[in-house]
Design a protein around this motif. Structure first.
Motif, PDB file in Angstrom:
ATOM      1  N   ASN A 694       0.835  -1.214   0.000  1.00 28.77           N
ATOM      2  CA  ASN A 694       0.000   0.000   0.000  1.00 28.77           C
ATOM      3  C   ASN A 694       0.862   1.253   0.000  1.00 28.77           C
ATOM      4  O   ASN A 694       0.603   2.213  -0.725  1.00 28.77           O
ATOM      5  N   ILE A 695       1.874   1.222   0.846  1.00 33.06           N
ATOM      6  CA  ILE A 695       2.783   2.365   0.924  1.00 33.06           C
ATOM      7  C   ILE A 695       3.510   2.537  -0.411  1.00 33.06           C
ATOM      8  O   ILE A 695       3.579   3.642  -0.963  1.00 33.06           O
ATOM      9  N   ARG A 696       4.002   1.429  -0.937  1.00 31.79           N
ATOM     10  CA  ARG A 696       4.803   1.505  -2.163  1.00 31.79           C
ATOM     11  C   ARG A 696       3.982   2.078  -3.326  1.00 31.79           C
ATOM     12  O   ARG A 696       4.434   2.986  -4.029  1.00 31.79           O
ATOM     13  N   ASP A 697       2.764   1.582  -3.491  1.00 36.39           N
ATOM     14  CA  ASP A 697       1.926   2.075  -4.588  1.00 36.39           C
ATOM     15  C   ASP A 697       1.637   3.569  -4.461  1.00 36.39           C
ATOM     16  O   ASP A 697       1.618   4.289  -5.459  1.00 36.39           O
ATOM     17  N   ALA A 698       1.397   3.994  -3.232  1.00 28.20           N
ATOM     18  CA  ALA A 698       1.088   5.421  -3.029  1.00 28.20           C
ATOM     19  C   ALA A 698       2.328   6.283  -3.251  1.00 28.20           C
ATOM     20  O   ALA A 698       2.280   7.297  -3.958  1.00 28.20           O
ATOM     21  N   VAL A 699       3.455   5.859  -2.690  1.00 29.22           N
ATOM     22  CA  VAL A 699       4.684   6.655  -2.816  1.00 29.22           C
ATOM     23  C   VAL A 699       5.172   6.678  -4.265  1.00 29.22           C
ATOM     24  O   VAL A 699       5.616   7.730  -4.762  1.00 29.22           O
ATOM     25  N   ASP A 700       5.037   5.551  -4.963  1.00 30.93           N
ATOM     26  CA  ASP A 700       5.483   5.496  -6.361  1.00 30.93           C
ATOM     27  C   ASP A 700       4.722   6.489  -7.241  1.00 30.93           C
ATOM     28  O   ASP A 700       5.269   7.013  -8.212  1.00 30.93           O
ATOM     29  N   ALA A 701       3.466   6.733  -6.870  1.00 35.23           N
ATOM     30  CA  ALA A 701       2.657   7.670  -7.672  1.00 35.23           C
ATOM     31  C   ALA A 701       3.289   9.061  -7.722  1.00 35.23           C
ATOM     32  O   ALA A 701       3.006   9.852  -8.623  1.00 35.23           O
ATOM     33  N   LEU A 702       4.174   9.346  -6.771  1.00 31.37           N
ATOM     34  CA  LEU A 702       4.841  10.653  -6.758  1.00 31.37           C
ATOM     35  C   LEU A 702       5.804  10.802  -7.930  1.00 31.37           C
ATOM     36  O   LEU A 702       6.083  11.923  -8.367  1.00 31.37           O
ATOM     37  N   VAL A 703       6.312   9.664  -8.415  1.00 30.16           N
ATOM     38  CA  VAL A 703       7.389   9.762  -9.408  1.00 30.16           C
ATOM     39  C   VAL A 703       7.182   8.930 -10.676  1.00 30.16           C
ATOM     40  O   VAL A 703       8.015   8.980 -11.582  1.00 30.16           O
ATOM     41  N   ASN A 704       6.080   8.170 -10.748  1.00 31.30           N
ATOM     42  CA  ASN A 704       5.958   7.277 -11.912  1.00 31.30           C
ATOM     43  C   ASN A 704       5.130   7.857 -13.062  1.00 31.30           C
ATOM     44  O   ASN A 704       4.744   7.127 -13.976  1.00 31.30           O
ATOM     45  N   GLY A 705       4.870   9.150 -13.002  1.00 31.01           N
ATOM     46  CA  GLY A 705       4.158   9.768 -14.113  1.00 31.01           C
ATOM     47  C   GLY A 705       2.642   9.812 -13.937  1.00 31.01           C
ATOM     48  O   GLY A 705       1.929  10.482 -14.693  1.00 31.01           O
ATOM     49  N   GLU A 706       2.157   9.113 -12.937  1.00 33.41           N
ATOM     50  CA  GLU A 706       0.727   9.110 -12.666  1.00 33.41           C
ATOM     51  C   GLU A 706       0.235  10.511 -12.306  1.00 33.41           C
ATOM     52  O   GLU A 706      -0.883  10.904 -12.635  1.00 33.41           O
ATOM     53  N   LEU A 707       1.072  11.227 -11.600  1.00 35.16           N
ATOM     54  CA  LEU A 707       0.736  12.586 -11.167  1.00 35.16           C
ATOM     55  C   LEU A 707       1.753  13.542 -11.782  1.00 35.16           C
ATOM     56  O   LEU A 707       2.938  13.229 -11.855  1.00 35.16           O
ATOM     57  N   ASP A 708       1.258  14.708 -12.183  1.00 36.93           N
ATOM     58  CA  ASP A 708       2.089  15.629 -12.945  1.00 36.93           C
ATOM     59  C   ASP A 708       2.375  16.888 -12.112  1.00 36.93           C
ATOM     60  O   ASP A 708       1.453  17.598 -11.724  1.00 36.93           O
ATOM     61  N   ASP A 709       3.645  17.151 -11.868  1.00 38.75           N
ATOM     62  CA  ASP A 709       3.961  18.378 -11.124  1.00 38.75           C
ATOM     63  C   ASP A 709       4.507  19.473 -12.038  1.00 38.75           C
ATOM     64  O   ASP A 709       5.174  20.408 -11.581  1.00 38.75           O
ATOM     65  N   ASN A 710       4.223  19.337 -13.328  1.00 39.83           N
ATOM     66  CA  ASN A 710       4.635  20.331 -14.323  1.00 39.83           C
ATOM     67  C   ASN A 710       6.131  20.628 -14.262  1.00 39.83           C
ATOM     68  O   ASN A 710       6.550  21.789 -14.305  1.00 39.83           O
ATOM     69  N   ASN A 711       6.898  19.572 -14.123  1.00 41.10           N
ATOM     70  CA  ASN A 711       8.368  19.696 -14.113  1.00 41.10           C
ATOM     71  C   ASN A 711       8.914  20.617 -13.032  1.00 41.10           C
ATOM     72  O   ASN A 711       9.977  21.210 -13.196  1.00 41.10           O
TER      73      ASN A 711
END
Ligand code: Z57
Length: 795
Positions: A694-711
């Motif tokens: 659960n932790i891994r899936d949530a934390v990975d979303a920060l960097v796997n392209g799922e969420l966009d921080d506009n560079n």
């Protein structure tokens, strides 16, 4: 205030409106109507204000020195405290005026950042209501806390010139102006007095806020001398001092201008107090009785230079010896600490202190010498004295100054005071245990219940058969007898539901997001800071989103997660947390597979007046700071008083909330201070990440392209903080991953429990019934009785 004389009120309102506008009634604008209403109410307050001043003139008083007073709006609050809110609303309605529009017209007086500033405002209200002589002294910032907006999910800051169209709630008192001397400049401090109205008791205290102005009138002759620019520059340099509130909560600002602000309001206030004392007690040339009439409460380290300033005024301007002056100071000052985070405890470089007031620095050195001699006599070595020193490593330790000279130091919740004793100020506690005491924070029930939640207020009065609870909040305890009464519980549910509808409407209008009042309103509103762990909340929402995507038929009660709060403009990671919440909101709210069950909204520009709409509409209060880090919290109390169970860690005043309202009516989770102490050496967030899917899936979303921080690299920065520290530390300084699983479990429980309407409503009722302890009336009486002894003139 006696019952409102309705005809007289309407007459004088209409008269004021025409006098100040020269317009026919029909031609007047909203601003005109608002201004005239302020005038009319100020006229009503005037007499009681003068009488209160007169009566207390020769009485012992407490002075609350604070760089921040986060007042919010005054219109509704003053009417409530005068006991004429409903009447005035009705009268204006008869004139065809939309009263709520007038209320919404008022700008918040946002002269504070967060909890510390709001606490000062609650204390002012409680002191007046409890007939305690307390004066507030502070700064009249021309620009309050910045206004927040979102651009593409990023926080943007705009100025807050709240008095550009005037300020209807203060009186400029030119005759009490003081001169403040800095090393390189002399400025005039002009006081603006705001009335602080007690609840229907005729007491009106004063909040005096100082504004910086050029000492001399504008030097027009300079124009002729071709020195116009110089004259303008000088004027600006004076006005700069109170131009703007520093926008950081917790994080200290090590800028000269900030220390100048502090010295500015403190010097003017000390001069004010001393001048008045000399006027009324002219025969006490040696200030032998000064301490009998004054006690000064220092709100955090910000005003602590007042200690040096009082000594300076007594020595340099009243010919006391240094020793005599120090003895006076020892009996006058008391200090409140509001945090254990080192980044907030002010240490000023000596050259900055020198740049502001060389004389105060000299006095600070003198006090430091007395301190060193004291400890030498006690047999301490030079290095043993180090933690006590006021001046060390070329810095002035403002907390050490106040703890040494002051007679009292208090924390703001039981746990916090305990940590001060065994950790933060352990060395001081060993030598001066009698100075330490606790004053658990509180909130004013007038603004946060009586005003903000009219329906709940009426309901309580009806159930208790009296409105005495407005003066003594402990009376709410009487609601407990309805804990099994289905009718009462259903009524309470309906009130909450109506408040949720009201908030949903407001959020649709102001944020453009449609939320469902039947869903659970799970709310976290407060300043954005890593220790408050908004990112724990967001990671959990990401987890829920994944769960709902993978298992669309999952048994899940629809939930709306609401955030609000500002990040300090220079706090990159806090701004990243805002961007993250907004990005999660964008993804979730636009996903038709889940958006009937899950919604996320981050409201723009959360402030006191937004809080008044939010707290009454909450089902769940998120209080999820890392154990030991939140000194008290006060938002937690606002939610509780309005009937929302707390989802919280064992931190700050949460602990006392659980004690009072019962664990069974709240949701506690996470590691304790004790737990964290035990694991800190071996804590390994990376391992948690590797072993907990659960932790891994949530934390990975920060960097796997799922969420966009506009560079912006903001999400990578948060990711790195959690499991990939760039500075060689072990990562996750605030134990976000450590507490994730227990937080997830607690949420699951809430999601189940909410479905049992009566059982849930009972929890809400039990929270309201036991909120009495968290009234700032209780807190202020504790200060008055045990620190200030403000009722006994012969102290
Ligand atoms: C501030 O808002 C607080 C502490 C500080 O040292 C500074 Br600077 C600003 C807050 C604490 O973080 C809260 O936990 C507490 O409830 C509040 O002060 C009032 O005591």
């Amino acid at each position: 205030m006696d019952k409102l004389e309705k005809d007289k009120f309407t007459d004088s309102y209409v008269e004021n409106l025409q006098r100040i506008t020269l317009k026919n009634f029909d031609e007047t604008s909203e601003k005109d109507k608002y201004d005239a209403l302020c005038d009319t109410i100020m006229e009503l307050i005037n007499q009681e204000w003068r009488e209160s001043k007169e009566k207390s003139r020769h009485e012992r008083k407490a002075y609350y020195f604070s760089a921040e007073f986060l007042i919010g709006r005054s219109l509704g609050n003053n009417l409530i405290n005068l006991g004429i809110y409903d009447d005035v609303k009705e009268l204006l309605c008869e004139l065809g005026i939309d009263f709520e529009a007038l209320e919404d017209y008022e700008d918040d007086a946002a002269l504070g950042n967060g909890g510390l500033g709001r606490l000062a405002a609650c204390f002012m209200d409680s002191a007046a209501t409890q007939d305690i002589n307390m004066y507030g002294y502070g700064v009249r910032y021309r620009e309050g806390l910045f206004k927040q907006s979102f651009e593409n999910g990023f926080q943007k800051e705009q100025g807050d010139s709240w008095i550009k169209d005037g300020d209807g709630w203060s009186i400029r008192v030119d005759s009490d102006s003081r001169i403040v001397n800095f090393k390189d400049q002399q400025v005039k401090a002009v006081p603006f007095d705001m009335p602080v109205v007690g609840l229907e008791n005729g007491k009106v205290n004063t909040l005096r806020l100082w504004q910086a102005e050029p000492f001399e009138e504008f030097e027009f002759d300079k124009f002729n001398n071709f020195e116009y620019d110089a004259a303008v520059a000088k004027k600006n340099r004076a006005e700069d001092i109170t131009r703007v509130l520093y926008p950081n909560d917790i994080q200290r600002a090590g800028r000269v201008l900030r220390l100048k602000q502090q010295y500015f309001f403190v010097s003017a206030s000390i001069q004010d107090i001393v001048a008045k004392y000399k006027r009324y007690f002219a025969d006490d040339m040696r200030f032998k009785n000064f301490h009998k009439y004054h006690v000064i409460q220092l709100n955090d380290t910000h005003p602590n230079i007042a200690i040096a300033e009082l000594i300076r005024v007594l020595v340099d301007e009243n010919s006391l010896s240094f020793e005599e002056a120090l003895e006076v100071a020892r009996k006058v000052f008391a200090f409140t600490n509001h945090t254990v985070l080192q980044e907030a405890i002010e240490k000023w470089p000596i050259d900055i202190v020198e740049e502001v007031s060389p004389r105060c620095l000299e006095i600070i050195y003198q006090i430091n010498d007395v301190l060193v001699n004291h400890f030498k006599k006690k047999g301490l070595s030079e290095t043993e004295i180090d933690p006590y020193r006021i001046v060390i490593n070329d810095q002035v330790h403002m907390a050490n100054l106040a703890i040494y000279v002051g007679f009292s130091i208090n924390g703001v919740a039981e746990l916090h005071t305990g940590i001060l004793k065994v950790d933060t100020f352990k060395h001081w506690y060993e030598v001066f245990p009698e100075k330490f005491n606790n004053k658990t924070n509180g909130i004013t029930p007038r603004r946060w219940l009586l005003y903000a939640n009219r329906p709940l207020s009426s309901f309580i009065t009806e159930k208790l058969g009296s409105d005495n609870w407005k003066y003594n909040l402990d009376e709410l305890k009487g609601l407990e007898k309805f804990a099994r009464d289905e009718k009462t519980l259903n009524e309470l549910w309906d009130i909450k539901h109506a408040n949720k509808e009201r908030l949903a409407k407001y959020i649709l209008e102001h944020e453009g997001v449609k939320i469902d009042p039947n869903s659970i309103f799970d709310i976290q509103v407060k300043r954005i800071h890593e220790y408050k762990r908004q990112h724990l909340n967001i990671l959990h929402i990401i987890y829920l989103y994944h769960e709902l995507k993978n298992n669309p038929d999952m048994d899940f009660y629809p939930t709306t997660f609401i955030f609000g709060g500002k990040a300090a403009p220079g706090y990159f990671r806090a701004k990243g947390i805002i961007k993250l919440a907004n990005e999660v909101a964008r993804v979730v709210n636009n996903d038709s597979e889940v958006n009937d069950k899950l919604k996320v909204v981050f409201v723009e520009n959360f402030r006191v007046s937004y809080g008044e709409k939010i707290y009454p509409a909450a089902d769940v209060s998120e209080q999820i700071s890392t154990a030991g880090k939140e000194a008290s919290g006060t938002g937690n109390m606002k939610f509780m008083l309005n009937g929302a169970p707390t989802l919280g860690t064992l931190d700050g005043a949460n602990i006392e909330i659980f004690d009072h309202a019962g664990e069974e009516n709240n949701y506690r989770f996470g590691a304790t201070v004790e737990d964290l102490k035990n694991i800190q050496a071996s804590y390994n967030p990376v391992k948690l990440y590797q072993t907990d899917k659960n932790i891994r899936d949530a934390v990975d979303a920060l960097v796997n392209g799922e969420l966009d921080d506009n560079n912006s690299y903001m999400f990578l920065d948060i990711y790195n903080e959690l499991i990939n520290p760039q500075d060689g530390s072990r990562g996750d300084r605030y134990y976000v991953l450590k507490d994730f699983e227990d937080y997830r479990r607690a949420h699951e429980q809430i999601n189940k429990d909410y479905r049992d309407k009566l059982a849930w409503s009972k929890k809400c009722l039990m929270n309201i019934a036991n909120a009495g302890y968290f009234s700032s009336d209780r807190t202020i009486i504790d200060y008055a009785d045990h620190i200030w002894k403000v009722d006994s003139p012969n102290y």
